[in-house]
Design a protein around this motif. Structure first.
Motif, PDB file in Angstrom:
ATOM      1  N   ARG A   1       0.838  -1.199   0.000  1.00  0.00           N
ATOM      2  CA  ARG A   1       0.000   0.000   0.000  1.00  0.00           C
ATOM      3  C   ARG A   1       0.879   1.259   0.000  1.00  0.00           C
ATOM      4  N   GLY A   2       1.971   1.214   0.749  1.00  0.00           N
ATOM      5  CA  GLY A   2       2.902   2.333   0.731  1.00  0.00           C
ATOM      6  C   GLY A   2       3.493   2.556  -0.652  1.00  0.00           C
ATOM      7  N   LEU A   3       3.932   1.472  -1.295  1.00  0.00           N
ATOM      8  CA  LEU A   3       4.507   1.582  -2.639  1.00  0.00           C
ATOM      9  C   LEU A   3       3.474   2.098  -3.638  1.00  0.00           C
ATOM     10  N   THR A   4       2.243   1.625  -3.502  1.00  0.00           N
ATOM     11  CA  THR A   4       1.195   2.019  -4.444  1.00  0.00           C
ATOM     12  C   THR A   4       0.828   3.484  -4.271  1.00  0.00           C
ATOM     13  N   ASN A   5       0.729   3.938  -3.018  1.00  0.00           N
ATOM     14  CA  ASN A   5       0.441   5.355  -2.782  1.00  0.00           C
ATOM     15  C   ASN A   5       1.579   6.239  -3.269  1.00  0.00           C
ATOM     16  N   LEU A   6       2.800   5.773  -3.102  1.00  0.00           N
ATOM     17  CA  LEU A   6       3.936   6.531  -3.637  1.00  0.00           C
ATOM     18  C   LEU A   6       3.837   6.649  -5.149  1.00  0.00           C
ATOM     19  N   LYS A   7       3.532   5.538  -5.776  1.00  0.00           N
ATOM     20  CA  LYS A   7       3.445   5.516  -7.241  1.00  0.00           C
ATOM     21  C   LYS A   7       2.321   6.398  -7.743  1.00  0.00           C
ATOM     22  N   ALA A   8       1.260   6.517  -6.947  1.00  0.00           N
ATOM     23  CA  ALA A   8       0.114   7.332  -7.352  1.00  0.00           C
ATOM     24  C   ALA A   8       0.482   8.805  -7.464  1.00  0.00           C
ATOM     25  N   ASP A   9       1.494   9.241  -6.707  1.00  0.00           N
ATOM     26  CA  ASP A   9       1.892  10.648  -6.739  1.00  0.00           C
ATOM     27  C   ASP A   9       3.046  10.919  -7.704  1.00  0.00           C
ATOM     28  N   GLU A  10       3.539   9.888  -8.359  1.00  0.00           N
ATOM     29  CA  GLU A  10       4.655  10.102  -9.278  1.00  0.00           C
ATOM     30  C   GLU A  10       4.168  10.831 -10.536  1.00  0.00           C
ATOM     31  N   ASN A  11       5.037  11.675 -11.032  1.00  0.00           N
ATOM     32  CA  ASN A  11       4.743  12.361 -12.296  1.00  0.00           C
ATOM     33  C   ASN A  11       5.971  12.200 -13.176  1.00  0.00           C
ATOM     34  N   ALA A  12       5.874  11.299 -14.142  1.00  0.00           N
ATOM     35  CA  ALA A  12       7.043  10.954 -14.945  1.00  0.00           C
ATOM     36  C   ALA A  12       7.612  12.178 -15.669  1.00  0.00           C
ATOM     37  N   PHE A  13       6.742  13.041 -16.146  1.00  0.00           N
ATOM     38  CA  PHE A  13       7.233  14.214 -16.876  1.00  0.00           C
ATOM     39  C   PHE A  13       8.058  15.106 -15.963  1.00  0.00           C
TER      40      PHE A  13
ATOM     41  N   ARG B   1       1.930  11.404   1.483  1.00  0.00           N
ATOM     42  CA  ARG B   1       1.752  11.447   2.939  1.00  0.00           C
ATOM     43  C   ARG B   1       1.092  10.160   3.439  1.00  0.00           C
ATOM     44  N   GLN B   2       0.143   9.641   2.665  1.00  0.00           N
ATOM     45  CA  GLN B   2      -0.495   8.383   3.041  1.00  0.00           C
ATOM     46  C   GLN B   2       0.515   7.245   2.987  1.00  0.00           C
ATOM     47  N   ALA B   3       1.401   7.280   2.007  1.00  0.00           N
ATOM     48  CA  ALA B   3       2.453   6.252   1.910  1.00  0.00           C
ATOM     49  C   ALA B   3       3.331   6.280   3.152  1.00  0.00           C
ATOM     50  N   PHE B   4       3.657   7.475   3.620  1.00  0.00           N
ATOM     51  CA  PHE B   4       4.464   7.605   4.845  1.00  0.00           C
ATOM     52  C   PHE B   4       3.749   6.932   6.011  1.00  0.00           C
ATOM     53  N   ASP B   5       2.446   7.155   6.122  1.00  0.00           N
ATOM     54  CA  ASP B   5       1.665   6.526   7.192  1.00  0.00           C
ATOM     55  C   ASP B   5       1.614   5.010   7.031  1.00  0.00           C
ATOM     56  N   ASP B   6       1.521   4.535   5.792  1.00  0.00           N
ATOM     57  CA  ASP B   6       1.509   3.084   5.543  1.00  0.00           C
ATOM     58  C   ASP B   6       2.809   2.446   6.016  1.00  0.00           C
TER      59      ASP B   6
END
Length: 250
Positions: free
Chosen positions: A113-125, A142-147
């Motif tokens: 869940r932490g990895l997925t939340n991190l990936k959700a905020d990534e912006n490749a550009f 921030r949610q990833a940090f909590d996970d």
């Protein structure tokens, strides 16, 4: 001739459709649960994530309460994540946590869940070109940090703990950097109180970050612009004590 061409085209489409699903990947309704799962696992291990999702969901629908049901759900989490279907990955994760509150695999689930939340905020550009934006939404980070924090608090001996800890350090630096981007944005537009408050937030909540020095600089400059001499002097003293080599004191 035109009719022949159409027939040939239709035949080619049919052959292509048949080739899209190799015979050994077709779902055999007479297979055992273990046989179906092994087929799906082989496809997953081969990196064919979307196809693996189809096969795993077929196993789950035919054998929802079998001995491999939990492992199927765990593999679905991974497959959704790898396929980039992050909303479905998070939904599957939350469902697993809700239905399996005492399972030993929860350390892995919180890690994913932490990895997925991190990936959700990534912006490749942005990452490719090194562009930072002060208006970027980092709620998922921030949610990833909590996970990761849940993982470390509840499963300190987990094999995922070391990586989660390292990711938390990186997340804190990213969040601190984001706060300073916002502070600098306010500073350049004359919103000095807002800039000072952003700097203060970094000092209070990310005190072990190397960006604290820059946060204190922003606070000093903001208080100076606001004519708040006592706050400016106190903050400058903190800056001098902690960073005596700062450019202000050379």
């Amino acid at each position: 001739m035109k009719l022949k061409f159409i027939l040939i085209a239709l035949l080619a489409v049919t052959l292509t459709a048949c080739a899209g699903k190799p015979k050994d990947e077709q779902i055999n309704p007479n297979q055992t649960a273990q046989g179906m799962y092994q087929q799906a696992k082989d496809v997953l291990d081969a990196g064919l994530y979307n196809r693996a999702i189809e096969l795993l969901k077929a196993v789950e629908s035919r054998h929802p309460f079998g001995p491999i049901a939990r492992q199927v759900q765990l593999d679905l989490i991974y497959a959704y994540h790898q396929a980039g279907n992050l909303p479905q990955a998070l939904a599957t994760i939350d469902r697993f946590i809700r239905l399996n509150p005492n399972q030993p695999d929860l350390d892995y689930v919180y890690y994913m869940r932490g990895l997925t939340n991190l990936k959700a905020d990534e912006n490749a550009f942005q990452e490719f070109f090194g562009i930072e934006r002060s208006d970027r939404d980092l709620s998922s980070t921030r949610q990833a940090f909590d996970d990761f924090r849940i993982l470390l608090n509840n499963y300190p001996e987990s094999k995922y703990a070391a990586d989660a800890r390292a990711r938390m350090v990186a997340i804190k630096d990213n969040l601190a950097r984001h706060e300073l981007l916002v502070a600098d944005y306010y500073l350049r537009r004359g919103a000095f109180l807002a800039a000072a408050n952003r700097g203060k937030y970094v000092v209070e909540f990310y005190r072990d970050s190397p960006l604290v020095e820059q946060a204190l600089e922003i606070m000093v400059e903001s208080y100076d612009k606001l004519g708040l001499d006592k706050l400016r002097s106190d903050t400058e003293q903190v800056l001098r004590l902690n960073f005596p080599q700062n450019r202000r004191f050379r």
